[in-house]
Scaffold this active site. Structure first.
Site, PDB file in Angstrom:
ATOM      1  N   GLY A 167       0.986  -1.057  -0.046  1.00  0.00           N
ATOM      2  CA  GLY A 167      -0.028  -0.126  -0.150  1.00  0.00           C
ATOM      3  C   GLY A 167       0.884   1.123   0.259  1.00  0.00           C
ATOM      4  N   ARG A 192       4.118   5.968   1.636  1.00  0.00           N
ATOM      5  CA  ARG A 192       4.467   7.301   1.635  1.00  0.00           C
ATOM      6  C   ARG A 192       3.871   8.160   0.738  1.00  0.00           C
ATOM      7  NH1 ARG A 192      10.360   6.510  -1.438  1.00  0.00           N
ATOM      8  NH2 ARG A 192       9.601   4.619  -2.471  1.00  0.00           N
ATOM      9  N   GLY A 215       7.367   7.544   5.983  1.00  0.00           N
ATOM     10  CA  GLY A 215       6.580   8.270   4.966  1.00  0.00           C
ATOM     11  C   GLY A 215       6.988   9.395   4.333  1.00  0.00           C
ATOM     12  N   ASP A 268       4.181  -4.845  -7.572  1.00  0.00           N
ATOM     13  CA  ASP A 268       3.360  -3.525  -6.554  1.00  0.00           C
ATOM     14  C   ASP A 268       4.071  -2.421  -7.622  1.00  0.00           C
ATOM     15  OD1 ASP A 268       5.870  -4.593  -5.447  1.00  0.00           O
ATOM     16  OD2 ASP A 268       5.647  -2.586  -4.407  1.00  0.00           O
TER      17      ASP A 268
HETATM   18  P1  AMP Z   1       8.825   0.954  -3.441  1.00  0.00           P
HETATM   19  O1  AMP Z   1      10.071   0.455  -3.122  1.00  0.00           O
HETATM   20  O2  AMP Z   1       8.885   2.645  -3.500  1.00  0.00           O
HETATM   21  O3  AMP Z   1       8.031   0.461  -4.531  1.00  0.00           O
HETATM   22  O4  AMP Z   1       8.096   0.575  -2.201  1.00  0.00           O
HETATM   23  C1  AMP Z   1       7.640  -0.460  -1.620  1.00  0.00           C
HETATM   24  C2  AMP Z   1       6.962  -0.308  -0.454  1.00  0.00           C
HETATM   25  O5  AMP Z   1       7.573   0.231   0.512  1.00  0.00           O
HETATM   26  C3  AMP Z   1       5.630   0.559  -0.735  1.00  0.00           C
HETATM   27  O6  AMP Z   1       4.535  -0.109   0.084  1.00  0.00           O
HETATM   28  C4  AMP Z   1       5.971   1.813  -0.164  1.00  0.00           C
HETATM   29  O7  AMP Z   1       4.857   2.539  -0.066  1.00  0.00           O
HETATM   30  C5  AMP Z   1       6.746   1.618   1.045  1.00  0.00           C
HETATM   31  N1  AMP Z   1       7.704   2.607   1.367  1.00  0.00           N
HETATM   32  C6  AMP Z   1       8.774   2.907   0.584  1.00  0.00           C
HETATM   33  N2  AMP Z   1       9.572   3.990   1.354  1.00  0.00           N
HETATM   34  C7  AMP Z   1       8.724   4.101   2.527  1.00  0.00           C
HETATM   35  C8  AMP Z   1       8.825   5.215   3.332  1.00  0.00           C
HETATM   36  N3  AMP Z   1       9.941   6.159   3.541  1.00  0.00           N
HETATM   37  N4  AMP Z   1       7.825   5.277   4.382  1.00  0.00           N
HETATM   38  C9  AMP Z   1       6.749   4.347   4.553  1.00  0.00           C
HETATM   39  N5  AMP Z   1       6.680   3.626   3.286  1.00  0.00           N
HETATM   40  C10 AMP Z   1       7.596   3.444   2.448  1.00  0.00           C
HETATM   41 MG    MG Z   2       6.379   0.960  -5.419  1.00  0.00          MG
END
Ligand code: AMP
Ligand code: MG
Length: 472
Positions: free
Chosen positions: A86, A89, A122, A244
């Site tokens: 989900g 951030r 976030g 995702d």
């Molecule tokens: P991503 O690597 O950007 O595809 O992120 C994978 C998951 O980690 C997703 O659910 C993002 O929302 C969560 N996520 C990544 N960075 C953060 C962050 N700094 N704080 C909270 N959730 C994060």
């Molecule tokens: Mg992502």
């Protein structure tokens, strides 16, 4: 003029299970870094002053009509199913229907914690925000389907990573943020009702002609089979093709550890977390098929006649490799000036790629130099290249518009990793001129411009970027 965004939201009207509604976390002192006026124009946004833009696109102020929410999804990360991801951030502000009739999401990234943040803060730091801004806009100019960047704002707060960095928020614009993982989350929960609602919504929004789950799957397959060869045609490595990060509308999404190759290496991996080369350059077609198989698996329970369905969904997945090959041939034929490819052109292209691999020839510069003498310098054995070139000349002798095809398929500049890093280093000491220069340069990547000769240069030994990191 005051800032006005003509919101017309539909995702927010889906059942509450699909998201969490919440406001962005306030930022201490938002300062606008960049705003994409031409994109705003397409979205029919009337733009206010800079201070107002900074307030709205940091999430501090809610623009009229916005209904902020964090979307629920799950996904396979490096092959492992993670049942709840989900927007950890990110926050969807809402949708607009643009001048081109296309409905798009407007989403903040780095806007604070949500119920899906797990251990994360976030937030995002300046580096990944500027990186995504530059690279996603460059991809758009390179004619690759992609999410876009509307705004970048400094929050005036610090973010703790391996050290302390300035915090920033990116406003991302996408045809939608529905991913393979959005289907997976409801399927894994055996929540067929929500899965059905999501399918109906996605069909109506993206593929109104698609007939049911199978028709939808075929439409997504078609778009993804179009996208990945286009990435390969510009030497792009996404780096984190988790389900995702695989969007249903077929746009490139989530510019984390992505990178462009300098010298051609089919096995190239940049991402520091991709230890086994799952998302290596040449493995991207296999992975997209794997991802589509996960989508098929999530959707198959919606088919009333289950036995037959499995067979037909499998057929759809098996058809994908031929489709990708066909599109790959179209993309790479154009790169050597051929607009009507024949099956045997694959061999001709592969002979060139093999020589490029052996010589560590620069991917972008070699193709951009096709037809000129400069190209010989890219090869360790120029005489061997001469033989290929002769064969190539024979092949293109009956092709028309070779020069136009070459120019349209081979960019002169791409966002090289060392340039991106240089830009981030400058921004961290308050100098955004490099960001602005790159932004401008990459908006016209196919046009020769003597102001940007330096951007064609390959990195020297000290400048080479060997690893990239996700934007967390
Ligand atoms: P991503 O690597 O950007 O595809 O992120 C994978 C998951 O980690 C997703 O659910 C993002 O929302 C969560 N996520 C990544 N960075 C953060 C962050 N700094 N704080 C909270 N959730 C994060
Ligand atoms: Mg992502």
């Amino acid at each position: 003029m005051t800032l006005q965004i003509p919101f017309d939201n539909t995702y927010a009207a889906l059942p509450g299970l699909f998201y969490s509604k919440l406001l962005a976390t306030k930022s201490a002192n938002p300062q606008l870094i960049s705003f994409n006026h031409s994109l705003a124009d397409i979205l029919r946004i009337s733009v206010g002053d800079k201070a107002k833009l900074a307030q709205v696109f940091s999430g501090n102020e809610l623009s009229e009509g916005a209904e902020p929410l964090a979307q629920l999804y799950s996904g396979h990360q490096f092959g492992q199913y993670n049942p709840q991801l989900g927007d950890g951030r990110a926050l969807l502000l809402g949708e607009t229907v643009g001048k081109d009739g296309i409905r798009r999401d407007i989403q903040l990234k780095g806007s604070g914690r949500t119920p899906y943040s797990r251990g994360g803060d976030g937030r995002a730091w300046l580096g990944p925000i500027l990186r995504e801004y530059i690279i996603s806009e460059a991809m758009s100019a390179l004619n690759i389907p992609t999410t876009r960047a509307l705004a970048a704002v400094l929050t005036g707060e610090q973010v703790l990573r391996e050290t302390v960095y300035p915090g920033a928020v990116l406003t991302r614009v996408a045809k939608s943020h529905i991913r393979v993982g959005t289907f997976q989350v409801f399927s894994a929960r055996r929540d067929w009702k929500s899965l059905h609602q999501l399918l109906d919504y996605a069909i109506q929004r993206h593929y109104p002609k698609a007939d049911g789950a199978l028709g939808f799957l075929l439409a997504v397959i078609r778009e993804q089979a179009d996208l990945i060869p286009k990435w390969m045609g510009i030497g792009f490595i996404h780096g984190v093709m988790n389900t995702d990060n695989c969007q249903i509308a077929g746009e490139t999404i989530d510019y984390g550890p992505c990178a462009f190759m300098d010298h051609y290496d089919p096995l190239k991996v940049f991402s520091s977390i991709d230890r086994f080369g799952r998302y290596a350059f040449n493995n991207q077609p296999n992975i997209i098929i794997w991802n589509m198989a996960q989508l098929a698996t999530a959707l198959v329970p919606l088919m009333p006649n289950a036995d037959d369905a499995v067979e037909r969904f499998s057929e759809a997945i098996h058809s994908m490799s031929t489709l990708i090959k066909k599109n790959w041939l179209r993309v790479f034929s154009a790169k050597i000036g051929i607009s009507n490819p024949k099956a045997e052109d694959e061999l001709l292209i592969n002979k060139l790629l093999t020589q490029m691999d052996e010589s560590k020839a620069d991917f972008t510069n070699t193709f951009a130099a096709l037809g000129s003498n400069a190209i010989r310098n890219e090869f360790m054995e120029p005489e061997k290249f001469d033989i290929w070139e002769k064969e190539w000349h024979d092949r293109i002798s009956d092709e028309r518009h070779v020069d136009e095809t070459l120019r349209g398929a081979n960019p002169i500049i791409i966002p090289r990793n060392h340039r991106i890093e240089e830009m981030v280093r400058a921004a961290l000491i308050g100098d955004f001129s490099v960001f602005e220069r790159l932004s401008k340069a990459y908006s016209a990547p196919f046009i020769e411009n003597s102001d940007y000769y330096d951007l064609r240069e390959t990195p020297n030994e000290k400048e080479v970027v060997t690893a990239t990191f996700c934007g967390t």
